[in-house]
Write a protein that holds these residues in place. Structure first.
Motif, PDB file in Angstrom:
ATOM      1  N   PRO A 101      45.875  79.642 -21.729  1.00 31.60           N
ATOM      2  CA  PRO A 101      46.819  80.581 -21.100  1.00 31.60           C
ATOM      3  C   PRO A 101      46.594  82.011 -21.577  1.00 31.60           C
ATOM      4  N   GLY A 102      46.889  82.928 -20.684  1.00 24.82           N
ATOM      5  CA  GLY A 102      46.816  84.346 -21.010  1.00 24.82           C
ATOM      6  C   GLY A 102      48.192  84.977 -21.000  1.00 24.82           C
ATOM      7  N   LYS A 103      48.230  86.287 -21.119  1.00 19.88           N
ATOM      8  CA  LYS A 103      49.516  86.985 -21.157  1.00 19.88           C
ATOM      9  C   LYS A 103      50.244  86.895 -19.819  1.00 19.88           C
ATOM     10  N   ARG A 104      49.496  86.802 -18.741  1.00 18.94           N
ATOM     11  CA  ARG A 104      50.089  86.815 -17.405  1.00 18.94           C
ATOM     12  C   ARG A 104      50.158  85.435 -16.766  1.00 18.94           C
ATOM     13  N   THR A 105      49.935  84.384 -17.533  1.00 17.60           N
ATOM     14  CA  THR A 105      49.913  83.046 -16.948  1.00 17.60           C
ATOM     15  C   THR A 105      51.247  82.680 -16.311  1.00 17.60           C
ATOM     16  N   LYS A 106      52.347  82.909 -17.028  1.00 16.46           N
ATOM     17  CA  LYS A 106      53.665  82.594 -16.475  1.00 16.46           C
ATOM     18  C   LYS A 106      53.969  83.445 -15.249  1.00 16.46           C
ATOM     19  N   ASP A 107      53.543  84.711 -15.290  1.00 12.51           N
ATOM     20  CA  ASP A 107      53.770  85.584 -14.128  1.00 12.51           C
ATOM     21  C   ASP A 107      52.998  85.082 -12.915  1.00 12.51           C
ATOM     22  N   VAL A 108      51.764  84.616 -13.140  1.00 11.03           N
ATOM     23  CA  VAL A 108      50.957  84.093 -12.035  1.00 11.03           C
ATOM     24  C   VAL A 108      51.590  82.830 -11.453  1.00 11.03           C
ATOM     25  N   LEU A 109      52.081  81.949 -12.343  1.00  7.83           N
ATOM     26  CA  LEU A 109      52.730  80.728 -11.872  1.00  7.83           C
ATOM     27  C   LEU A 109      53.975  81.040 -11.047  1.00  7.83           C
ATOM     28  N   LEU A 110      54.768  81.986 -11.506  1.00 14.89           N
ATOM     29  CA  LEU A 110      55.971  82.372 -10.768  1.00 14.89           C
ATOM     30  C   LEU A 110      55.609  83.032  -9.442  1.00 14.89           C
ATOM     31  N   TRP A 111      54.536  83.850  -9.460  1.00 20.70           N
ATOM     32  CA  TRP A 111      54.108  84.495  -8.218  1.00 20.70           C
ATOM     33  C   TRP A 111      53.643  83.448  -7.207  1.00 20.70           C
ATOM     34  N   MET A 112      52.895  82.456  -7.680  1.00 18.00           N
ATOM     35  CA  MET A 112      52.443  81.401  -6.772  1.00 18.00           C
ATOM     36  C   MET A 112      53.627  80.644  -6.181  1.00 18.00           C
ATOM     37  N   LEU A 113      54.619  80.374  -7.018  1.00 18.31           N
ATOM     38  CA  LEU A 113      55.798  79.662  -6.517  1.00 18.31           C
ATOM     39  C   LEU A 113      56.595  80.535  -5.550  1.00 18.31           C
ATOM     40  N   SER A 114      56.627  81.839  -5.783  1.00 13.66           N
ATOM     41  CA  SER A 114      57.391  82.741  -4.913  1.00 13.66           C
ATOM     42  C   SER A 114      56.822  82.797  -3.503  1.00 13.66           C
ATOM     43  N   MET A 118      58.732  82.655   1.130  1.00 13.16           N
ATOM     44  CA  MET A 118      58.615  83.478   2.325  1.00 13.16           C
ATOM     45  C   MET A 118      58.679  82.612   3.575  1.00 13.16           C
ATOM     46  N   PRO A 119      59.502  82.981   4.553  1.00 14.71           N
ATOM     47  CA  PRO A 119      59.554  82.195   5.798  1.00 14.71           C
ATOM     48  C   PRO A 119      58.198  82.219   6.493  1.00 14.71           C
ATOM     49  N   PRO A 120      57.702  81.060   6.929  1.00 15.43           N
ATOM     50  CA  PRO A 120      56.392  81.025   7.585  1.00 15.43           C
ATOM     51  C   PRO A 120      56.288  81.929   8.800  1.00 15.43           C
ATOM     52  N   VAL A 121      57.416  82.116   9.515  1.00 16.70           N
ATOM     53  CA  VAL A 121      57.380  82.939  10.719  1.00 16.70           C
ATOM     54  C   VAL A 121      57.029  84.389  10.384  1.00 16.70           C
ATOM     55  N   GLY A 122      57.257  84.804   9.138  1.00 15.13           N
ATOM     56  CA  GLY A 122      56.921  86.170   8.741  1.00 15.13           C
ATOM     57  C   GLY A 122      55.430  86.434   8.721  1.00 15.13           C
ATOM     58  N   ALA A 123      54.632  85.378   8.592  1.00 16.16           N
ATOM     59  CA  ALA A 123      53.170  85.539   8.560  1.00 16.16           C
ATOM     60  C   ALA A 123      52.506  85.008   9.820  1.00 16.16           C
ATOM     61  N   LEU A 124      53.298  84.609  10.810  1.00 20.44           N
ATOM     62  CA  LEU A 124      52.727  83.965  11.995  1.00 20.44           C
ATOM     63  C   LEU A 124      51.811  84.900  12.779  1.00 20.44           C
ATOM     64  N   GLY A 145      42.464  74.836   6.300  1.00 14.23           N
ATOM     65  CA  GLY A 145      42.595  76.018   5.450  1.00 14.23           C
ATOM     66  C   GLY A 145      44.035  76.475   5.298  1.00 14.23           C
ATOM     67  N   VAL A 146      44.779  76.461   6.393  1.00 17.65           N
ATOM     68  CA  VAL A 146      46.184  76.885   6.335  1.00 17.65           C
ATOM     69  C   VAL A 146      47.005  75.923   5.490  1.00 17.65           C
ATOM     70  N   GLU A 147      46.864  74.628   5.723  1.00 14.78           N
ATOM     71  CA  GLU A 147      47.657  73.649   4.976  1.00 14.78           C
ATOM     72  C   GLU A 147      47.235  73.607   3.507  1.00 14.78           C
ATOM     73  N   PHE A 148      45.962  73.823   3.242  1.00 11.42           N
ATOM     74  CA  PHE A 148      45.499  73.888   1.858  1.00 11.42           C
ATOM     75  C   PHE A 148      46.149  75.055   1.120  1.00 11.42           C
ATOM     76  N   LEU A 149      46.158  76.235   1.725  1.00 11.94           N
ATOM     77  CA  LEU A 149      46.788  77.399   1.090  1.00 11.94           C
ATOM     78  C   LEU A 149      48.301  77.238   1.024  1.00 11.94           C
ATOM     79  N   LEU A 150      48.862  76.554   2.011  1.00  8.46           N
ATOM     80  CA  LEU A 150      50.314  76.363   2.047  1.00  8.46           C
ATOM     81  C   LEU A 150      50.800  75.509   0.883  1.00  8.46           C
ATOM     82  N   ASN A 151      50.043  74.466   0.541  1.00 12.53           N
ATOM     83  CA  ASN A 151      50.466  73.524  -0.499  1.00 12.53           C
ATOM     84  C   ASN A 151      49.811  73.778  -1.846  1.00 12.53           C
TER      85      ASN A 151
END
Length: 276
Positions: A101-114, A118-124, A145-151
């Motif tokens: 782990p690095g200094k930003r590991t927790k931030d990266v994990l939270l960013w990935m979860l965030s 986002m509602p999917p329709v916002g990126a449609l 590709g979409v489902e891979f990035l989604l999950n």
């Protein structure tokens, strides 16, 4: 006296568990029962639960109208393919976050979860335009590709949780024995995390199988999965509850069977590391 109290409490808990389980499963049960009714009986009042004229006519009509096997094949390819690609990316990422782990590991994990918030329709619109310009509309590769990035955030988070339960000393011992990073991940880490990886695999196959928003908006015929198959029976021309129920039953049957036979592995993986 204490034994009677314990037995009574256990019986009450069991009855409550069965009651909650029945309430959760009842919509699926009602859908399956409706698929064996005629259209007239499907919306009759009062509704008929078990005492009606059972028929398999709806399944025959659904099979004649739609190529079920083609839709099911697309669902299998999309769900399994996107999950395997996700695991190929998520295993090294989760290893790095868990054991280096690095200094930003927790931030990266939270960013990935965030990103899941986002509602999917916002990126449609941008995703649709990208698919249109790149020729990926109604293609299996594009949807994988979409489902891979989604999950991917869910896969990384689950694997990260499982990897954190593995003692780092074991990996250090493998390095002292001369194991390279690749061998450490493949031959040491992965076998120890098989329950977690298996449950991650199963859960994300289910999530990809049930994905409807992107499959309905990015496919028409060639790459259409079972979600498109179900949607084709929702018509403003009239009420076709029995046929819609038959199509839905056919769509969820494979994933229900898979979940039933793999429930022990799934529960074991989801509780991996929870009990010491």
């Amino acid at each position: 006296m204490a034994r009677q109290h314990t037995l009574r409490r256990r019986s009450l808990t069991t009855a409550m568990a069965w009651g909650v389980g029945f309430l959760l499963f009842f919509p699926i049960l009602w859908m399956v029962l409706t698929s064996f009714k005629t259209e007239l009986e499907a919306f009759s009042l009062p509704p008929k639960f078990l005492f009606f004229d059972w028929t398999i006519e709806n399944f025959g009509i659904v099979q004649q109208r739609s190529d079920y096997l083609r839709f099911a094949g697309n669902s299998i390819i999309l769900s399994v393919g996107s999950t395997l690609v996700g695991l190929a990316f998520a295993v090294p990422a989760a290893w790095a976050m868990a054991f280096a782990p690095g200094k930003r590991t927790k931030d990266v994990l939270l960013w990935m979860l965030s990103t899941k918030m986002m509602p999917p329709v916002g990126a449609l619109i941008p995703v649709y335009l990208l698919f249109k310009d790149s020729g990926l509309l109604d293609s299996r590769i594009g949807l994988i590709g979409v489902e891979f990035l989604l999950n991917l955030p869910i896969i990384v988070w689950m694997l990260f949780t499982y990897f954190k339960e593995i003692p780092g000393e074991i990996l250090e011992a493998s390095r002292m024995d001369g194991a390279t990073l690749w061998r450490e991940i493949v031959y040491v880490l992965t076998p120890m995390a098989v329950p977690g990886i298996a449950s991650t695999l199963l859960l994300n196959i289910i999530l990809a199988w049930n994905e409807a928003f992107w499959t309905l908006n990015l496919t028409t015929t060639q790459a259409a999965p079972l979600t498109q198959f179900i949607a084709s029976y929702s018509s403003p021309e009239g009420l076709f509850w029995a046929k819609l129920s038959a199509a839905s039953t056919l769509a969820i049957a494979p994933i229900l069977v898979m979940g039933w036979f793999s429930q022990r592995q799934l529960v074991r993986g989801l509780t991996f590391g929870a009990v010491k």
